[in-house]
Design an enzyme around this catalytic site. Sequence first.
Site, mmCIF file in Angstrom:
data_model
loop_
_atom_site.group_PDB
_atom_site.id
_atom_site.type_symbol
_atom_site.label_atom_id
_atom_site.label_comp_id
_atom_site.label_asym_id
_atom_site.label_seq_id
_atom_site.Cartn_x
_atom_site.Cartn_y
_atom_site.Cartn_z
ATOM 1 N N PHE A 127 0.836 -1.206 0.000
ATOM 2 C CA PHE A 127 0.000 0.000 0.000
ATOM 3 C C PHE A 127 0.873 1.259 0.000
ATOM 4 O O PHE A 127 0.652 2.187 -0.790
ATOM 5 C CB PHE A 127 -0.926 0.000 1.226
ATOM 6 C CG PHE A 127 -1.681 1.284 1.403
ATOM 7 C CD1 PHE A 127 -2.891 1.492 0.741
ATOM 8 C CD2 PHE A 127 -1.188 2.304 2.203
ATOM 9 C CE1 PHE A 127 -3.581 2.686 0.874
ATOM 10 C CE2 PHE A 127 -1.870 3.499 2.347
ATOM 11 C CZ PHE A 127 -3.074 3.689 1.677
ATOM 12 N N LYS A 146 2.821 1.532 -3.439
ATOM 13 C CA LYS A 146 1.944 1.777 -4.594
ATOM 14 C C LYS A 146 1.288 3.153 -4.532
ATOM 15 O O LYS A 146 1.233 3.874 -5.528
ATOM 16 C CB LYS A 146 0.865 0.699 -4.655
ATOM 17 C CG LYS A 146 -0.130 0.904 -5.779
ATOM 18 C CD LYS A 146 -1.229 -0.141 -5.746
ATOM 19 C CE LYS A 146 -2.280 0.181 -6.796
ATOM 20 N NZ LYS A 146 -3.556 -0.406 -6.522
ATOM 21 N N ASN A 147 0.762 3.534 -3.379
ATOM 22 C CA ASN A 147 -0.026 4.761 -3.274
ATOM 23 C C ASN A 147 0.783 6.016 -2.982
ATOM 24 O O ASN A 147 0.355 7.111 -3.345
ATOM 25 C CB ASN A 147 -1.111 4.589 -2.207
ATOM 26 C CG ASN A 147 -2.139 3.555 -2.622
ATOM 27 O OD1 ASN A 147 -2.923 3.787 -3.518
ATOM 28 N ND2 ASN A 147 -2.100 2.402 -1.982
ATOM 29 N N TYR A 148 1.919 5.853 -2.311
ATOM 30 C CA TYR A 148 2.672 7.045 -1.887
ATOM 31 C C TYR A 148 4.160 6.989 -2.227
ATOM 32 O O TYR A 148 4.899 7.909 -1.891
ATOM 33 C CB TYR A 148 2.482 7.289 -0.379
ATOM 34 C CG TYR A 148 1.034 7.605 -0.071
ATOM 35 C CD1 TYR A 148 0.502 8.867 -0.341
ATOM 36 C CD2 TYR A 148 0.183 6.640 0.439
ATOM 37 C CE1 TYR A 148 -0.835 9.156 -0.103
ATOM 38 C CE2 TYR A 148 -1.161 6.911 0.687
ATOM 39 C CZ TYR A 148 -1.659 8.178 0.408
ATOM 40 O OH TYR A 148 -2.986 8.455 0.641
#
Length: 166
Positions: free
Chosen positions: A85, A88-90
Amino acid sequence: MADNTGSAWDFSFETLTGKPLPLSEFKGKAVLVVNTASQCGFTPQYKDLEELAKKYKGQGLVVLGVPCNDFGGQEPGSAEEIGAFCEKNYGVSFPMAGKAKVTGGDAHPFYAWARKKVGILGSPKWNFHKYLIAPDGSLADWFSTPTKPTADKVSRAIEKILPKTP
Protein backbone atom coordinates in the site's frame (compact mmCIF):
# COMPACT_ATOMS: atom_id res chain seq x y z
CA MET A 1 8.24 16.57 35.28
CA ALA A 2 9.92 15.10 32.20
CA ASP A 3 11.90 11.91 32.56
CA ASN A 4 15.47 12.49 31.38
CA THR A 5 16.66 8.88 31.47
CA GLY A 6 17.45 6.65 28.56
CA SER A 7 17.79 7.28 24.87
CA ALA A 8 15.79 6.40 21.78
CA TRP A 9 18.85 4.41 20.73
CA ASP A 10 18.00 1.89 23.50
CA PHE A 11 14.98 0.61 21.53
CA SER A 12 14.41 -1.62 18.55
CA PHE A 13 11.53 -2.30 16.19
CA GLU A 14 11.23 -4.96 13.52
CA THR A 15 10.94 -4.14 9.82
CA LEU A 16 7.85 -5.10 7.83
CA THR A 17 9.78 -8.20 6.79
CA GLY A 18 10.53 -9.16 10.41
CA LYS A 19 14.21 -8.16 10.51
CA PRO A 20 15.54 -6.31 13.57
CA LEU A 21 15.47 -2.52 13.23
CA PRO A 22 17.47 -1.10 16.16
CA LEU A 23 17.07 2.65 16.46
CA SER A 24 20.78 2.73 17.37
CA GLU A 25 21.53 2.28 13.65
CA PHE A 26 20.39 5.90 13.30
CA LYS A 27 22.80 7.30 15.93
CA GLY A 28 24.09 10.68 14.81
CA LYS A 29 21.01 11.37 12.69
CA ALA A 30 17.71 13.11 13.37
CA VAL A 31 14.77 10.69 13.26
CA LEU A 32 11.08 11.48 12.83
CA VAL A 33 9.11 8.52 14.22
CA VAL A 34 5.48 8.50 13.02
CA ASN A 35 2.73 6.02 13.88
CA THR A 36 0.95 5.40 10.59
CA ALA A 37 -2.24 3.77 9.27
CA SER A 38 -3.45 2.94 5.76
CA GLN A 39 -7.17 3.62 6.26
CA CYS A 40 -7.12 6.92 8.15
CA GLY A 41 -8.29 10.37 7.14
CA PHE A 42 -4.68 11.46 7.77
CA THR A 43 -3.18 8.72 5.52
CA PRO A 44 -2.34 11.32 2.82
CA GLN A 45 0.38 12.51 5.23
CA TYR A 46 2.44 9.64 3.78
CA LYS A 47 2.97 11.92 0.75
CA ASP A 48 4.27 14.72 2.99
CA LEU A 49 6.43 12.30 4.98
CA GLU A 50 8.02 11.06 1.75
CA GLU A 51 8.61 14.67 0.67
CA LEU A 52 10.23 15.44 4.03
CA ALA A 53 12.36 12.29 3.90
CA LYS A 54 13.68 13.20 0.45
CA LYS A 55 14.22 16.88 1.31
CA TYR A 56 16.40 16.20 4.36
CA LYS A 57 17.85 12.75 3.63
CA GLY A 58 21.23 14.14 2.54
CA GLN A 59 21.32 16.32 5.66
CA GLY A 60 20.90 13.49 8.17
CA LEU A 61 17.14 13.01 8.67
CA VAL A 62 15.49 9.59 8.74
CA VAL A 63 11.70 9.26 8.69
CA LEU A 64 10.52 6.03 10.31
CA GLY A 65 6.94 4.87 9.83
CA VAL A 66 5.45 2.68 12.55
CA PRO A 67 2.14 1.15 11.42
CA CYS A 68 -0.37 0.92 14.24
CA ASN A 69 -3.91 -0.42 14.55
CA ASP A 70 -4.63 1.28 17.91
CA PHE A 71 -6.97 3.98 16.60
CA GLY A 72 -10.21 3.00 14.91
CA GLY A 73 -8.74 -0.26 13.58
CA GLN A 74 -7.36 1.74 10.66
CA GLU A 75 -4.33 -0.47 10.00
CA PRO A 76 -5.83 -3.96 9.71
CA GLY A 77 -3.49 -5.19 6.96
CA SER A 78 -0.62 -7.64 7.11
CA ALA A 79 2.98 -6.47 6.85
CA GLU A 80 2.97 -7.35 3.15
CA GLU A 81 -0.26 -5.42 2.54
CA ILE A 82 1.04 -2.37 4.44
CA GLY A 83 4.30 -2.35 2.46
CA ALA A 84 2.52 -2.73 -0.88
CA PHE A 85 0.00 0.00 0.00
CA CYS A 86 2.71 2.49 1.01
CA GLU A 87 4.81 1.84 -2.08
CA LYS A 88 1.94 1.78 -4.59
CA ASN A 89 -0.03 4.76 -3.27
CA TYR A 90 2.67 7.04 -1.89
CA GLY A 91 6.02 5.82 -3.22
CA VAL A 92 7.28 5.44 0.34
CA SER A 93 11.05 4.94 0.35
CA PHE A 94 11.73 5.62 4.04
CA PRO A 95 12.02 2.71 6.51
CA MET A 96 8.81 1.17 7.80
CA ALA A 97 8.69 -0.82 11.02
CA GLY A 98 6.34 -3.70 11.55
CA LYS A 99 2.98 -3.02 13.16
CA ALA A 100 3.30 -1.95 16.81
CA LYS A 101 1.07 -0.79 19.66
CA VAL A 102 1.65 2.85 20.57
CA THR A 103 -0.79 3.27 23.49
CA GLY A 104 -1.75 1.51 26.70
CA GLY A 105 0.10 -0.79 29.03
CA ASP A 106 1.30 -3.03 26.22
CA ALA A 107 2.63 -0.17 24.05
CA HIS A 108 5.95 -0.74 22.30
CA PRO A 109 8.77 0.17 24.74
CA PHE A 110 9.82 3.15 22.56
CA TYR A 111 6.33 4.63 22.91
CA ALA A 112 6.25 3.95 26.66
CA TRP A 113 9.62 5.77 26.95
CA ALA A 114 8.43 8.69 24.80
CA ARG A 115 5.26 9.04 26.88
CA LYS A 116 7.37 9.28 30.05
CA LYS A 117 9.40 12.01 28.36
CA VAL A 118 6.51 14.17 27.17
CA GLY A 119 3.61 13.16 29.40
CA ILE A 120 0.05 12.40 28.38
CA LEU A 121 -0.34 15.64 26.41
CA GLY A 122 2.48 14.68 24.03
CA SER A 123 1.49 11.05 23.59
CA PRO A 124 -0.34 9.73 20.50
CA LYS A 125 -4.10 10.35 20.47
CA TRP A 126 -4.53 9.17 16.87
CA ASN A 127 -2.56 8.01 13.82
CA PHE A 128 0.27 10.13 12.40
CA HIS A 129 1.54 11.48 15.74
CA LYS A 130 5.19 12.49 15.28
CA TYR A 131 8.21 12.25 17.61
CA LEU A 132 11.44 14.00 16.61
CA ILE A 133 14.58 12.34 17.94
CA ALA A 134 17.84 14.31 18.07
CA PRO A 135 21.14 12.84 16.83
CA ASP A 136 22.12 12.09 20.47
CA GLY A 137 18.98 9.96 20.97
CA SER A 138 17.07 12.47 23.07
CA LEU A 139 13.45 13.30 22.34
CA ALA A 140 13.67 16.78 20.81
CA ASP A 141 10.02 17.53 20.02
CA TRP A 142 6.62 16.08 19.17
CA PHE A 143 3.83 17.03 16.81
CA SER A 144 0.18 16.03 17.02
CA THR A 145 -1.72 14.22 14.29
CA PRO A 146 -3.16 17.29 12.48
CA THR A 147 0.30 18.88 12.15
CA LYS A 148 1.40 18.22 8.59
CA PRO A 149 4.93 16.83 8.22
CA THR A 150 5.64 19.73 5.84
CA ALA A 151 4.48 22.40 8.33
CA ASP A 152 6.96 25.21 8.99
CA LYS A 153 7.22 24.34 12.69
CA VAL A 154 8.22 20.76 11.82
CA SER A 155 10.85 21.94 9.32
CA ARG A 156 12.22 24.46 11.83
CA ALA A 157 12.48 21.78 14.55
CA ILE A 158 14.23 19.38 12.16
CA GLU A 159 16.66 22.02 10.87
CA LYS A 160 17.52 23.01 14.45
CA ILE A 161 18.77 19.51 15.28
CA LEU A 162 20.16 18.20 11.99
CA PRO A 163 23.66 16.85 12.47
CA LYS A 164 26.46 19.09 11.32
CA THR A 165 27.85 16.29 9.16
CA PRO A 166 25.33 13.54 8.34
